[in-house]
Motif scaffolding. Structure first.
Motif, PDB file in Angstrom:
ATOM      1  N   SER A 130     -41.935 -28.992 -52.548  1.00  0.00           N
ATOM      2  CA  SER A 130     -41.605 -28.827 -51.130  1.00  0.00           C
ATOM      3  C   SER A 130     -40.189 -28.289 -50.989  1.00  0.00           C
ATOM      4  O   SER A 130     -39.923 -27.392 -50.198  1.00  0.00           O
ATOM      5  N   LEU A 131     -39.288 -28.852 -51.774  1.00  0.00           N
ATOM      6  CA  LEU A 131     -37.882 -28.432 -51.682  1.00  0.00           C
ATOM      7  C   LEU A 131     -37.699 -27.013 -52.202  1.00  0.00           C
ATOM      8  O   LEU A 131     -36.860 -26.259 -51.703  1.00  0.00           O
ATOM      9  N   THR A 132     -38.522 -26.634 -53.191  1.00  0.00           N
ATOM     10  CA  THR A 132     -38.458 -25.250 -53.675  1.00  0.00           C
ATOM     11  C   THR A 132     -38.926 -24.288 -52.579  1.00  0.00           C
ATOM     12  O   THR A 132     -38.337 -23.226 -52.373  1.00  0.00           O
ATOM     13  N   LEU A 133     -39.974 -24.683 -51.881  1.00  0.00           N
ATOM     14  CA  LEU A 133     -40.454 -23.855 -50.769  1.00  0.00           C
ATOM     15  C   LEU A 133     -39.362 -23.685 -49.719  1.00  0.00           C
ATOM     16  O   LEU A 133     -39.146 -22.586 -49.200  1.00  0.00           O
ATOM     17  N   ILE A 134     -38.689 -24.797 -49.412  1.00  0.00           N
ATOM     18  CA  ILE A 134     -37.605 -24.741 -48.440  1.00  0.00           C
ATOM     19  C   ILE A 134     -36.534 -23.752 -48.911  1.00  0.00           C
ATOM     20  O   ILE A 134     -35.999 -22.978 -48.127  1.00  0.00           O
ATOM     21  N   ARG A 135     -36.274 -23.765 -50.206  1.00  0.00           N
ATOM     22  CA  ARG A 135     -35.290 -22.830 -50.747  1.00  0.00           C
ATOM     23  C   ARG A 135     -35.709 -21.385 -50.447  1.00  0.00           C
ATOM     24  O   ARG A 135     -34.888 -20.577 -50.009  1.00  0.00           O
ATOM     25  N   HIS A 136     -37.010 -21.085 -50.640  1.00  0.00           N
ATOM     26  CA  HIS A 136     -37.487 -19.734 -50.347  1.00  0.00           C
ATOM     27  C   HIS A 136     -37.381 -19.412 -48.865  1.00  0.00           C
ATOM     28  O   HIS A 136     -37.013 -18.316 -48.472  1.00  0.00           O
ATOM     29  N   LEU A 137     -37.742 -20.414 -48.032  1.00  0.00           N
ATOM     30  CA  LEU A 137     -37.707 -20.186 -46.584  1.00  0.00           C
ATOM     31  C   LEU A 137     -36.299 -19.828 -46.132  1.00  0.00           C
ATOM     32  O   LEU A 137     -36.096 -18.976 -45.283  1.00  0.00           O
ATOM     33  N   TYR A 138     -35.318 -20.506 -46.706  1.00  0.00           N
ATOM     34  CA  TYR A 138     -33.936 -20.293 -46.272  1.00  0.00           C
ATOM     35  C   TYR A 138     -33.212 -19.286 -47.151  1.00  0.00           C
ATOM     36  O   TYR A 138     -32.027 -19.036 -46.964  1.00  0.00           O
ATOM     37  N   VAL A 164     -32.094 -19.508 -50.208  1.00  0.00           N
ATOM     38  CA  VAL A 164     -30.907 -20.058 -50.863  1.00  0.00           C
ATOM     39  C   VAL A 164     -30.872 -19.523 -52.284  1.00  0.00           C
ATOM     40  O   VAL A 164     -31.896 -19.466 -52.963  1.00  0.00           O
ATOM     41  N   ASP A 165     -29.693 -19.133 -52.712  1.00  0.00           N
ATOM     42  CA  ASP A 165     -29.504 -18.634 -54.063  1.00  0.00           C
ATOM     43  C   ASP A 165     -29.867 -19.732 -55.082  1.00  0.00           C
ATOM     44  O   ASP A 165     -29.502 -20.892 -54.896  1.00  0.00           O
ATOM     45  N   PRO A 166     -30.622 -19.384 -56.162  1.00  0.00           N
ATOM     46  CA  PRO A 166     -31.144 -20.408 -57.077  1.00  0.00           C
ATOM     47  C   PRO A 166     -30.057 -21.300 -57.696  1.00  0.00           C
ATOM     48  O   PRO A 166     -30.267 -22.500 -57.854  1.00  0.00           O
ATOM     49  N   VAL A 167     -28.930 -20.708 -58.050  1.00  0.00           N
ATOM     50  CA  VAL A 167     -27.867 -21.491 -58.689  1.00  0.00           C
ATOM     51  C   VAL A 167     -27.297 -22.489 -57.682  1.00  0.00           C
ATOM     52  O   VAL A 167     -27.151 -23.689 -57.961  1.00  0.00           O
ATOM     53  N   GLU A 168     -27.011 -21.967 -56.493  1.00  0.00           N
ATOM     54  CA  GLU A 168     -26.507 -22.800 -55.411  1.00  0.00           C
ATOM     55  C   GLU A 168     -27.508 -23.912 -55.099  1.00  0.00           C
ATOM     56  O   GLU A 168     -27.150 -25.065 -54.897  1.00  0.00           O
ATOM     57  N   HIS A 169     -28.807 -23.539 -55.085  1.00  0.00           N
ATOM     58  CA  HIS A 169     -29.867 -24.498 -54.799  1.00  0.00           C
ATOM     59  C   HIS A 169     -29.833 -25.638 -55.813  1.00  0.00           C
ATOM     60  O   HIS A 169     -29.897 -26.813 -55.452  1.00  0.00           O
ATOM     61  N   ARG A 170     -29.727 -25.285 -57.097  1.00  0.00           N
ATOM     62  CA  ARG A 170     -29.751 -26.302 -58.142  1.00  0.00           C
ATOM     63  C   ARG A 170     -28.589 -27.274 -57.960  1.00  0.00           C
ATOM     64  O   ARG A 170     -28.739 -28.477 -58.084  1.00  0.00           O
ATOM     65  N   ARG A 171     -27.435 -26.715 -57.625  1.00  0.00           N
ATOM     66  CA  ARG A 171     -26.259 -27.555 -57.454  1.00  0.00           C
ATOM     67  C   ARG A 171     -26.450 -28.511 -56.272  1.00  0.00           C
ATOM     68  O   ARG A 171     -26.229 -29.713 -56.390  1.00  0.00           O
ATOM     69  N   ARG A 172     -26.916 -27.961 -55.141  1.00  0.00           N
ATOM     70  CA  ARG A 172     -27.141 -28.785 -53.947  1.00  0.00           C
ATOM     71  C   ARG A 172     -28.181 -29.858 -54.220  1.00  0.00           C
ATOM     72  O   ARG A 172     -28.033 -31.010 -53.831  1.00  0.00           O
ATOM     73  N   LEU A 173     -29.257 -29.436 -54.886  1.00  0.00           N
ATOM     74  CA  LEU A 173     -30.351 -30.367 -55.137  1.00  0.00           C
ATOM     75  C   LEU A 173     -29.872 -31.527 -55.997  1.00  0.00           C
ATOM     76  O   LEU A 173     -30.179 -32.688 -55.727  1.00  0.00           O
TER      77      LEU A 173
END
Lengths: 318, 263, 276
Positions: free
Chosen positions: A106-114, A116-125
């Motif tokens: 679900s959170l990966t989908l949210i990343r696509h929707l918004y 978000v850059d993958p590296v930034e996403h990993r850090r935030r997550l």
């Protein structure tokens, strides 16, 4: 961060089965307020007071009938999608997560929707996983999560794109005590350490008391109060409560200016109007009754709000 | 579009975690889709021609219609449940995301299971196309993919159009199934079966005749029983584009209505 | 004598809960006329398309399966009218209650689970009959020449229809109960949909099913749902034949209801042992 100027929203409600009558309902009727960056504001109101309608106008779901709204520098009604990237929204009663997917997906989908850059996403997550303790259930399908776990997941979903403003609609509704504490603690840190501006609507006055310095109260579409919590207590002039345990059960005590709220055996609850000297009341009581124990309670916020509702109309905003 | 692909891909991956269940469900879905085919088979067990059309010709119409519908249904059939999203308030959660709610709803209901509906028409077309008694001119060869794509677009536009109605009146949804599912069913047969006024309506009001009937007449080299102009046979792509524009307008109007009433 | 009365009343109260269940269900389903009418519109449109298809077939083969063209068209509309009441597309609200675990509450009530849901379903069928049954028939009658029964025929049809609803319920109840054991019951729902669509006569009347397929189809329980009542409607069964139709429907209803009872007992045991 949020600028609301004289906003109104009227709905047409149809009633009746055959002969339909149309009535205009003013859900929000001329509301103005400003929320500055970094503030943590509680937004209170009973059901149907116009709370959700306001939130929906702030997030661009509803278009106001008149007045102006600016959130994060944008007009929500016109720039809904652009705004969505700058704010996070959590609805307590409905999840934004996908029922059948594990939380992680679900959170990966949210990343696509918004986007978000993958590296930034990993850090935030990683950060959110730690703060919200998501680790144990990241792989669990959302439908199997408890309400508290789901709310934590929803909070993470709303914050993955690092929005400077978070809007929460009843985030603690139905949560158990422990989950409530986790959510509140998280919001407190988010506001203090990251400087995220937070607007929180709730029924739960505990949330407000714990988190917000500033409260806004809406009643019948109008702002009934906007200011800090302490001033609210004093300005509404809510009564304090004197709880007296008499030595033996007695009929309600008779004292000038004092109302008896409740009698339970020897215990009586007396309402002491603000401005009246409590010590004098106790002394007067002691002269006429034998007292076993006595306690004075400051009005809690629930009492304050009830009272505010009773008097609102006479009580203007600001 | 990219977002849709990503959303769909995530669903696919999630479903693939239970391959046996996915396979069985797909099979069952394909069989439900094949029920219409069984009906056609039963008809031709009793007669070599129905309303002047042979089994191969009817199967060609079935294959093109069912193929277009299956693809449109996979892509946008989920919009049928718009009313439910409105009622449950999940539409609001979609409106606070930076992607069109149309794409989100379509992807929300995306299941690879729907794609199984492609199997019966694909098999039928593979068998029937080489057996059609027509002279395969380049124009006719080109028309087959063109009509399939136009059909997908027309059905997709119909999904969006009928869903848009639910922004205003949710209860109407069951009636719109007569256009979506009903349209899928009635285009499987030659329109010579139906009353003339009905066919006119399917040509000029709800342009279902352009899914496969008008272009099908071109491929099968048959005269139009209603005597409509021959140009209509080539009009499917234009009709598809036009209907899409109407659907997009309707969707926007519906969303605007929702955002001003919140109901 | 007098002290006996309250007890008898108590016993009769136990029996009379079912009519109440049915009445509430009737009211619930009759409460949304707009939605039901919208369903009826779709049923009607499909009725027209199906009627045109069978007209073309009977045009090529007059008298096929012993039906006249007017019989075949009437068959299309009466079966479209029965979709709602017989709920041929399947489904029972019980399934959701099993999945959510709420069924445990139902099983603890001092009322029989199957009886409760049968009463509920009869109420539903009655509630939808007028709303979803009348429009397709009326439209069919207006647009086509179709066979209609006389007063005695309508009465005979009503009885066959009641038995069809009970048989349909018994089948759907069985399918719903499988949710106790199946992790994902969508496959089961799909299979039951295929069987009930194809073997009930919804796709085409069973009389046009060729050879052995037709004979088998006419012996399966799904024939009791659509084909048999439709034949009664068309006046194709009279006297002893009519009673054999009723007997066929009643036989399958009894067998399937009994199977449902056995499965309910098994589900109850499972619930006790595994805790749901």
């Amino acid at each position: 961060m949020i600028e609301v100027r004289d906003v109104r929203k009227t709905f047409t409600v149809r009633s009746g089965r055959l002969r339909r009558r149309r009535t205009m309902v003013r859900a929000v009727d001329g509301v103005s307020f400003t929320v500055r960056e970094g503030e943590f504001v509680g937004y209170l109101g009973s059901n149907g007071a116009g709370k959700s309608t306001t939130i929906k106008m702030l997030t661009g779901i509803l278009t106001p009938t008149s007045g102006s709204v600016r959130v994060a520098g944008l007009d929500p009604a016109r720039r809904r999608t652009a705004l969505a990237r700058r704010i996070g929204v959590v609805f307590g009663q409905r999840t934004t997560l996908w029922w059948d997917l594990p939380l992680r997906d679900s959170l990966t989908l949210i990343r696509h929707l918004y986007r978000v850059d993958p590296v930034e996403h990993r850090r935030r997550l990683e950060e959110l996983t730690e703060l919200l303790d998501l680790g144990p259930f990241l792989g669990t399908p959302v439908r199997q999560l408890s309400l508290g776990q789901r709310m934590r997941g929803d909070l993470a979903a709303a914050l993955l794109h690092a929005p400077p403003l978070l809007v929460l609609d009843e985030p603690t509704i139905g949560l158990d005590v422990v989950s409530k504490a986790t959510v509140r603690g998280f919001l407190e840190r988010l506001n203090a350490e990251h400087g995220t501006t937070i607007l929180l609507t709730t029924h739960d006055l505990g949330d407000i008391e714990r988190l917000c310095r500033r409260v806004m109260i809406i009643d019948r579409g109008r702002l009934a109060y906007d200011g800090d919590l302490e001033r609210l207590r004093t300005s509404v002039a809510a009564d304090r409560m004197l709880v007296v345990d008499l030595a033996r059960p007695a009929p309600p005590v008779q004292l000038d200016g004092i109302g008896v709220e409740r009698v339970d055996g020897p215990r009586q609850w007396l309402r002491v109007p603000r401005g009246m000297n409590a010590a004098a009341v106790v002394a007067a009581l002691a002269r006429r009754y034998e007292i076993a124990d006595i306690a004075l309670r400051e009005p809690d916020i629930e009492e304050v709000v009830t009272r505010l509702y009773r008097t609102s109309g006479a009580f203007g905003a600001e | 579009m990219r977002t849709y692909g990503l959303l769909a891909w995530t669903w696919l991956r999630a479903a693939a975690q239970y391959p046996a269940s996915m396979l069985l469900l797909g099979l069952a879905t394909a069989m439900v889709a094949a029920l219409d085919l069984a009906g056609i088979a039963l008809l031709f067990a009793h007669t070599p021609r129905i309303a002047g059309f042979t089994a191969e010709e009817v199967l060609f119409l079935y294959g093109t219609s069912a193929m277009s519908f299956a693809i449109a249904d996979t892509l946008l059939g989920g919009t049928e449940r718009l009313g439910e999203h409105v009622r449950r308030g999940t539409l609001d959660t979609m409106l606070v995301r930076p992607v069109s709610p149309l794409i989100q709803i379509a992807a929300e209901e995306f299941t690879p299971r729907r794609m199984a509906k492609l199997l019966p028409p694909a098999a039928v077309l593979a068998v029937v196309l080489p057996r059609l008694p027509v002279e395969w001119t380049p124009g006719r060869i080109a028309m087959v993919p063109v009509m399939l794509v136009s059909g997908v677009v027309i059905f997709a536009a119909i999904w969006v159009l009928t869903a848009s109605v639910q922004f205003v009146v949710i209860e109407v949804h069951p009636a719109t199934k007569s256009i979506t599912y009903g349209g899928a069913f009635l285009t499987q047969y030659p329109m010579t079966l139906y009353a003339r006024e009905f066919v006119r309506g399917m040509t000029f009001v709800i342009p279902l005749a352009f899914v496969n009937w008008q272009p099908g007449l071109y491929v099968l080299d048959r005269p139009d029983p209603l005597g409509l102009p021959e140009a209509l046979r080539l009009a499917s792509p234009a009709v598809a584009v036009l209907l899409s524009a109407v659907a997009a307008t309707a969707w926007r109007a519906g969303l605007r209505h929702y955002r001003s009433t919140g109901s | 004598m007098a002290w006996n009365a309250p007890r008898r009343r108590l016993a009769s109260r136990g029996v009379s809960v079912y009519p109440w269940v049915a009445a509430y269900s009737f009211r619930r389903h009759a409460a949304y006329p707009l939605g039901a009418f919208a369903e009826a519109i779709t049923n009607t449109v499909f009725g027209f398309v199906r009627a045109w298809i069978v007209l073309a077939l009977w045009d090529a083969r007059p008298g096929l399966g012993g039906y006249t063209a007017a019989d075949a068209v009437a068959f299309c509309f009466i079966t479209q009218a029965m979709i709602g009441p017989v709920q041929i597309f399947g489904g029972l609200e019980l399934t959701q209650r099993i999945r959510s675990g709420e069924v445990a509450v139902d099983l603890h009530r001092p009322v029989d689970l199957q009886g409760w849901w049968l009463a509920d379903d009869l109420g539903r069928a009655a509630g939808t009959l007028a709303l979803r049954g009348v429009p397709p028939m009326a439209a069919g009658l207006w647009a086509f020449d179709l066979t209609l029964p006389g007063p005695a025929g309508w009465a005979a049809f009503a009885a066959a229809m009641l038995l069809a609803v009970v048989t349909g319920f018994a089948l759907r109840y069985l399918v719903a109960l499988t949710a106790f054991w199946l992790h994902d019951d969508r496959g089961m729902q799909a299979v039951s949909l295929i069987m009930s669509m194809f073997f009930s006569g919804m796709v085409l009347p069973l009389v046009v099913f060729p050879g052995a397929l037709g004979e088998i189809a006419r012996m399966l329980p799904w024939a009791a749902l659509i084909q048999m009542p439709a034949d009664v409607f068309l006046g194709r069964c009279s006297g002893a034949e009519l009673w054999s139709v009723y007997a066929f429907q009643a036989f399958w209803a009894a067998v399937l209801l009994a199977a449902g009872r056995a499965l309910t007992a098994a589900a109850r045991r499972r619930l006790v042992i595994h805790g749901g």
